[in-house]
Design an enzyme around this catalytic site. Structure first.
Site: not given
Ligand code: UD1
Ligand code: CA
Length: 459
Positions: A16, A23, A78, A101, A155, A405
């Site tokens: 996104r 990111k 995930g 995160s 979610e 100058s």
């Molecule tokens: C996630 C949470 C959501 C919460 C939000 C808060 C889940 C399923 N959802 O959603 O409930 O409200 O954060 O900000 O956990 N990442 C990995 N590997 C992956 C996927 C993601 O390392 O396979 C990392 C991303 O780099 C990121 C973090 O996990 O730093 C969160 O992932 P992101 O895709 O941003 O989750 P959200 O949709 O924001």
């Molecule tokens: Ca996020």
């Protein structure tokens, strides 16, 4: 022994963001988001910190270095799957594990401590950190039962329309009993709207197997903000900027207009320094006490001693000693070292040069690849001619010299101390001590020639 560990999730691509940069490496006030997270984790006492990397793994590692251990998530399946990649490093630990995160840059160490305290007081197997979002769109929602006990996290994409009405959100920060965490993760499935293994599902799994699951609601939603796109990045930056500026003001720095003052996280400023509006201070900049930074100045990775004045100027990778001043509209390019009480006036450009104490460079001058001694006077419009089209050459000017100058000093050149260059000279040969050099054609006056010209003056 009970240990405290942290897992930072930083493997996602961040689709996104629509960016070539991964990111978690996007910067908030001059520092990568994941670095902000790690910095706060480091302020909390931890036995082990593991960062899960995937997309841009090498870049993330280069940014964080050896401050953390790493686990590789080769394929992004995930957040639950991401946490599992840390299992080989952490599975034998008894104790608690904090999960954060890499895209939530505003959390503070104090909040992590509060979460640990709540978790311990509740004797919980898992405690999720929640907040109340004015607009919860995009966040996981906290589903509580009729007596307020947390049941699960849904979610956005899996939530019923009723669940979407919930404003209490999952901040993405949790503490878990370490061993229960990994056991429960093996029970998650990817049977959901995104086909991913969700970390959030662990809450429901633990709950259903009879463990205590708690939720700690923090007061400040702003601090919990997750950054998934550039709009959120700008919002997070604004909040962080505000936080940084308030800290400087509390530490004794005057910000005339904090709303338009942009100070990076790594910048240090001494007390009684005054900073006007529109100022940008970047990177590792250090500013001393009693300085004055005028409106619309930008200072990058530079060190200013005490009592330095900068008026509407750009400074890059340079230093200014005590009592020196620059501007308006001047430019220090990298590796300029300005001595004490040096005066650099309007439209002066300095590059890779040292300038000794008390020297004055008042107006419209270029000083490149040069060493200037003390108490030199450089007139208006002097050019240090440093480039022959192929190579850069150096000019050395000794103490108490005078450069008239509009002189051109063609490098390589040595102008000895106590020597004098007449105005309008193009100097190609070295000057010895007490020399005066003049290198321009003599003037010729032609009497009555004006009357032979078609020019008759203005009416
Ligand atoms: C996630 C949470 C959501 C919460 C939000 C808060 C889940 C399923 N959802 O959603 O409930 O409200 O954060 O900000 O956990 N990442 C990995 N590997 C992956 C996927 C993601 O390392 O396979 C990392 C991303 O780099 C990121 C973090 O996990 O730093 C969160 O992932 P992101 O895709 O941003 O989750 P959200 O949709 O924001
Ligand atoms: Ca996020």
């Amino acid at each position: 022994m009970n240990t405290r560990n942290t897992i930072i999730l930083a493997a996602g691509k961040g689709t996104r963001m629509k960016s070539k940069l991964y990111k978690v490496l996007h910067q908030v006030c001059g520092k990568a988001m994941v670095d902000h997270v790690l910095t706060q984790v480091e302020k909390t006492q931890m036995d082990q910190i593991v960062t899960v990397v995937g997309y841009g793994a090498d870049d993330v590692k280069a940014t964080l270095g050896d401050r953390t251990a790493y686990a590789l998530q080769a394929k992004q399946m995930g957040t639950g799957h991401a946490v599992l990649q840390a299992e080989p490093l952490l599975k034998d630990e008894a104790g608690t594990t904090l999960i954060v995160s890499g895209d939530t840059p505003l959390f503070t160490a104090q909040t992590f401590e509060d979460l640990f305290a709540y978790h311990e007081a509740k004797h919980a197997a898992a405690t999720v950190l929640t907040s109340v979002a004015p607009d919860p769109t995009g966040y996981g929602r906290i589903v509580r039962n009729n007596i307020g006990i947390v049941e699960k996290i849904v979610e956005q994409k899996d939530a019923s329309s009723e669940e979407q009405e919930i404003h209490e959100i999952n901040t993405g920060v949790y503490v878990f009993d370490n061993q229960k965490l990994f056991a429960a993760l093996h029970q998650t499935s990817n049977d959901n709207a995104q086909g991913e293994y969700y970390l959030t599902d662990v809450i429901e799994i633990l709950k259903q197997q009879g463990d205590i699951v708690a939720a700690y609601q923090m007061a400040d939603f702003d601090e919990s903000m997750g950054v998934n796109d550039r709009v959120a990045l700008a919002n997070a930056t604004k909040i962080m900027r505000n936080r940084i500026n308030r800290q400087h003001m509390r530490d004794g720095v005057t910000l005339i207009d904090p709303d338009t003052t942009y100070i990076d996280a790594g910048v240090k400023i001494g007390s009684d320094t005054i900073i006007e509006g529109g100022v940008v201070l970047k990177g590792s900049t250090v500013i001393g006490e009693d300085c004055y930074i005028g409106a619309h100045s930008e200072i990058r990775n530079s060190t200013l001693a005490d009592h330095v004045t900068v008026t509407s100027s750009l400074l890059e990778d340079s230093t200014m000693a005590s009592g020196s001043d620059i501007g308006p509209n001047s430019h220090l390019r990298p590796e300029s070292h300005i001595g004490p009480k040096v005066h650099l006036g309007n439209f002066v450009e300095v590059k890779k040069a040292t300038i000794g104490e008390g020297t004055k460079v008042g107006h419209l001058t270029y000083v490149g690849n040069a060493k200037l001694g003390k108490h030199i006077n450089i007139g208006c419009g002097v050019i240090f001619v440093n480039y022959d089209g192929q190579h850069k050459h150096e000019t050395v000017v000794g103490d108490d010299a005078f450069i008239g100058s509009n002189a051109n000093l063609i490098a390589p050149l040595n102008v000895a101390d106590h020597s004098f260059v007449a105005a309008g000279s193009t100097i190609t040969d070295d000057l010895k001590q007490y020399d005066m050099a003049i290198a321009r054609q003599r003037q010729t006056n032609k009497p009555n020639y004006y009357q032979k010209l078609p020019y008759r003056g203005e009416d």
